[in-house]
Motif scaffolding. Sequence first.
Motif, PDB file in Angstrom:
ATOM      1  N   ARG A 254     -12.096   8.084  -1.604  1.00 20.55           N
ATOM      2  CA  ARG A 254     -12.814   8.698  -3.081  1.00 20.55           C
ATOM      3  C   ARG A 254     -11.886  10.115  -4.171  1.00 20.55           C
ATOM      4  N   ASP A 255     -11.162  10.041  -3.646  1.00 24.16           N
ATOM      5  CA  ASP A 255     -10.488  11.271  -4.436  1.00 24.16           C
ATOM      6  C   ASP A 255      -9.154  10.921  -4.709  1.00 24.16           C
ATOM      7  N   GLY A 256      -9.057   9.273  -4.547  1.00 24.86           N
ATOM      8  CA  GLY A 256      -8.122   8.201  -5.480  1.00 24.86           C
ATOM      9  C   GLY A 256      -6.712   7.939  -4.298  1.00 24.86           C
ATOM     10  N   ASN A 257      -6.041   8.608  -3.396  1.00 30.74           N
ATOM     11  CA  ASN A 257      -5.530   8.643  -2.344  1.00 30.74           C
ATOM     12  C   ASN A 257      -5.176   6.754  -2.268  1.00 30.74           C
ATOM     13  N   VAL A 258      -3.816   6.310  -1.898  1.00 31.45           N
ATOM     14  CA  VAL A 258      -3.676   5.385  -1.133  1.00 31.45           C
ATOM     15  C   VAL A 258      -4.193   4.857   0.203  1.00 31.45           C
ATOM     16  N   LEU A 259      -5.310   4.629   0.052  1.00 31.39           N
ATOM     17  CA  LEU A 259      -5.132   4.205   1.816  1.00 31.39           C
ATOM     18  C   LEU A 259      -4.369   3.038   2.379  1.00 31.39           C
ATOM     19  N   ARG A 260      -5.152   1.699   2.077  1.00 28.79           N
ATOM     20  CA  ARG A 260      -4.180   0.454   2.442  1.00 28.79           C
ATOM     21  C   ARG A 260      -4.054  -0.202   0.893  1.00 28.79           C
ATOM     22  N   THR A 261      -3.394  -1.260   1.895  1.00 29.28           N
ATOM     23  CA  THR A 261      -2.905  -2.756   0.566  1.00 29.28           C
ATOM     24  C   THR A 261      -3.933  -4.251   1.679  1.00 29.28           C
ATOM     25  N   MET A 262      -3.976  -4.989   1.207  1.00 30.81           N
ATOM     26  CA  MET A 262      -4.595  -6.809   1.487  1.00 30.81           C
ATOM     27  C   MET A 262      -4.176  -6.835   0.610  1.00 30.81           C
ATOM     28  N   ALA A 263      -3.355  -8.365   0.891  1.00 27.20           N
ATOM     29  CA  ALA A 263      -2.715  -8.930   0.279  1.00 27.20           C
ATOM     30  C   ALA A 263      -3.443 -10.204   1.445  1.00 27.20           C
ATOM     31  N   LEU A 264      -3.229 -11.692   0.499  1.00 22.74           N
ATOM     32  CA  LEU A 264      -4.189 -13.148   0.919  1.00 22.74           C
ATOM     33  C   LEU A 264      -2.903 -13.987   0.957  1.00 22.74           C
ATOM     34  N   GLY A 269      -7.432 -23.942  -0.790  1.00 20.04           N
ATOM     35  CA  GLY A 269      -8.101 -23.721  -0.740  1.00 20.04           C
ATOM     36  C   GLY A 269      -9.135 -22.522   0.086  1.00 20.04           C
ATOM     37  N   GLN A 270      -8.374 -22.289   0.923  1.00 20.79           N
ATOM     38  CA  GLN A 270      -9.209 -21.243   2.216  1.00 20.79           C
ATOM     39  C   GLN A 270      -7.590 -20.244   2.317  1.00 20.79           C
ATOM     40  N   VAL A 271      -8.458 -19.103   2.948  1.00 21.80           N
ATOM     41  CA  VAL A 271      -7.402 -17.599   3.256  1.00 21.80           C
ATOM     42  C   VAL A 271      -6.745 -18.144   4.728  1.00 21.80           C
ATOM     43  N   ARG A 272      -6.036 -18.690   4.731  1.00 20.57           N
ATOM     44  CA  ARG A 272      -4.785 -18.150   6.263  1.00 20.57           C
ATOM     45  C   ARG A 272      -3.925 -17.098   6.706  1.00 20.57           C
ATOM     46  N   THR A 273      -3.853 -16.199   5.658  1.00 23.12           N
ATOM     47  CA  THR A 273      -3.623 -14.790   6.714  1.00 23.12           C
ATOM     48  C   THR A 273      -4.355 -13.454   5.420  1.00 23.12           C
ATOM     49  N   VAL A 274      -4.261 -13.211   6.437  1.00 26.18           N
ATOM     50  CA  VAL A 274      -4.634 -11.306   5.954  1.00 26.18           C
ATOM     51  C   VAL A 274      -3.933 -10.463   6.253  1.00 26.18           C
ATOM     52  N   HIS A 275      -2.614 -10.373   5.037  1.00 27.52           N
ATOM     53  CA  HIS A 275      -2.213  -9.230   5.659  1.00 27.52           C
ATOM     54  C   HIS A 275      -2.322  -7.880   5.341  1.00 27.52           C
ATOM     55  N   SER A 276      -2.988  -6.511   6.306  1.00 29.07           N
ATOM     56  CA  SER A 276      -3.570  -4.996   5.625  1.00 29.07           C
ATOM     57  C   SER A 276      -2.036  -4.133   6.226  1.00 29.07           C
ATOM     58  N   VAL A 277      -1.133  -3.697   5.069  1.00 27.12           N
ATOM     59  CA  VAL A 277      -0.750  -2.438   5.433  1.00 27.12           C
ATOM     60  C   VAL A 277      -1.097  -1.124   5.219  1.00 27.12           C
ATOM     61  N   ILE A 278      -1.367  -0.811   6.833  1.00 29.57           N
ATOM     62  CA  ILE A 278      -2.106   0.822   6.370  1.00 29.57           C
ATOM     63  C   ILE A 278      -1.473   1.711   6.672  1.00 29.57           C
ATOM     64  N   ASN A 279       0.124   1.833   7.182  1.00 32.84           N
ATOM     65  CA  ASN A 279       1.868   3.010   7.598  1.00 32.84           C
ATOM     66  C   ASN A 279       1.732   3.126   6.270  1.00 32.84           C
ATOM     67  N   PRO A 280       1.298   5.022   5.939  1.00 31.14           N
ATOM     68  CA  PRO A 280       1.214   5.601   5.052  1.00 31.14           C
ATOM     69  C   PRO A 280       3.136   6.122   5.255  1.00 31.14           C
ATOM     70  N   ASP A 281       3.740   5.628   5.451  1.00 30.42           N
ATOM     71  CA  ASP A 281       5.210   5.353   4.582  1.00 30.42           C
ATOM     72  C   ASP A 281       5.267   3.925   3.905  1.00 30.42           C
ATOM     73  N   LYS A 282       4.504   3.317   4.100  1.00 27.90           N
ATOM     74  CA  LYS A 282       5.138   2.523   3.039  1.00 27.90           C
ATOM     75  C   LYS A 282       4.335   1.933   2.236  1.00 27.90           C
ATOM     76  N   LEU A 283       3.012   3.285   1.803  1.00 25.86           N
ATOM     77  CA  LEU A 283       2.633   3.268   0.685  1.00 25.86           C
ATOM     78  C   LEU A 283       2.741   4.068  -0.326  1.00 25.86           C
ATOM     79  N   THR A 284       3.458   5.023   0.255  1.00 27.01           N
ATOM     80  CA  THR A 284       4.203   6.477  -0.714  1.00 27.01           C
ATOM     81  C   THR A 284       4.615   6.135  -2.253  1.00 27.01           C
ATOM     82  N   HIS A 285       5.042   5.152  -2.155  1.00 22.97           N
ATOM     83  CA  HIS A 285       5.771   4.278  -3.836  1.00 22.97           C
ATOM     84  C   HIS A 285       3.774   3.917  -4.488  1.00 22.97           C
ATOM     85  N   LEU A 286       3.470   3.904  -4.084  1.00 21.01           N
ATOM     86  CA  LEU A 286       1.729   3.840  -5.006  1.00 21.01           C
ATOM     87  C   LEU A 286       1.086   4.750  -5.158  1.00 21.01           C
ATOM     88  N   GLY A 287       1.509   5.539  -4.813  1.00 19.56           N
ATOM     89  CA  GLY A 287       1.326   7.280  -5.519  1.00 19.56           C
ATOM     90  C   GLY A 287       0.747   7.865  -4.147  1.00 19.56           C
TER      91      GLY A 287
END
Length: 307
Positions: A254-264, A269-287
């Motif tokens: 709610r404060d605009g901080n990055v929680l996770r990313t999700m890539a499909l 024609g279907q989603v085969r894999t969902v990759h979710s990154v929530i490790n904070p060390d891997k998100l610092t370059h996003l904000g």
Amino acid sequence: MDEATEFEELRPLLFSIAYRMLGSVSEAEDAVQETWLRYDASSARPVSLKAYLATTVTRISIDVLRSARVRREAYVGTWLPEPLLDDPYEDPARAAELADSLSMAALLLLERLSPLERSVFVLREVFDFGFDDVATATGRSQAACRQLLVRARRHMHEGRPRFETDREERDELARRFFDAMARGDMAGLQSLLSADVQLVGDGGGKAPQLARAVAGAQNAARLLATVHPLMVRIGITCTPCLINGQPGAVFHDRDGNVLRTMALDVVDGQVRTVHSVINPDKLTHLGPVADAWAIDREVRRARRPSA
């Protein structure tokens, strides 16, 4: 043009090489910076600055990759590459090809290669360097580089998925996926997932994470449809965007901080894999990064009234 300006023009290419080698934004940026420092401190003035700098950043990346493999063996949970929103190296004529080489699936396949195989594949197959430059960069003969490329291609092609070629259809499927997830529409989600879909999370032991990959359309749809409506309820927002050249989203608190990313990964024609990154060390370059543990506690509290 002075050397510093020419280096800055080549920086996007150098970063893109290093990122595909290392799967880490921070390590790739460090490799590029070290490349400049070595060049600035040397007396060498090469005929081709591009080839010289590409050689230097490749050798630095090989050294980093060898040490990184030891760290990744002790990594807590599943290791995924650091998410990248934009590849700074732009080549409109090869945009789709470069995007596919940037995907989470492709980077995870590259992890299976030896450092030398990986460097040869990235330089030759992705960036179309001549074998003479590839040989110089890796310190191997052209004949040896050709053999390394054959092995690398075999490993990559054996496991590489056939990504959706129609980008508009792919992006529309992703829109429906994130909409169904936010609404808790389990049936809608399941219709978009392949039967053998996998939901893979990377918390690195520093954020709540899946104990193991969730496999199967029904299991993945149930988890997504249960958790994400609760996250919406406590103010988590989802911003669709490209993650590593594939459809995905960035989630903020709610404060605009990055929680996770999700890539499909969208295949046939279907989603085969969902990759979710929530490790904070891997998100610092996003904000600024959210407190994932606090969010997890809020989600659990929000879940109790309906239990």
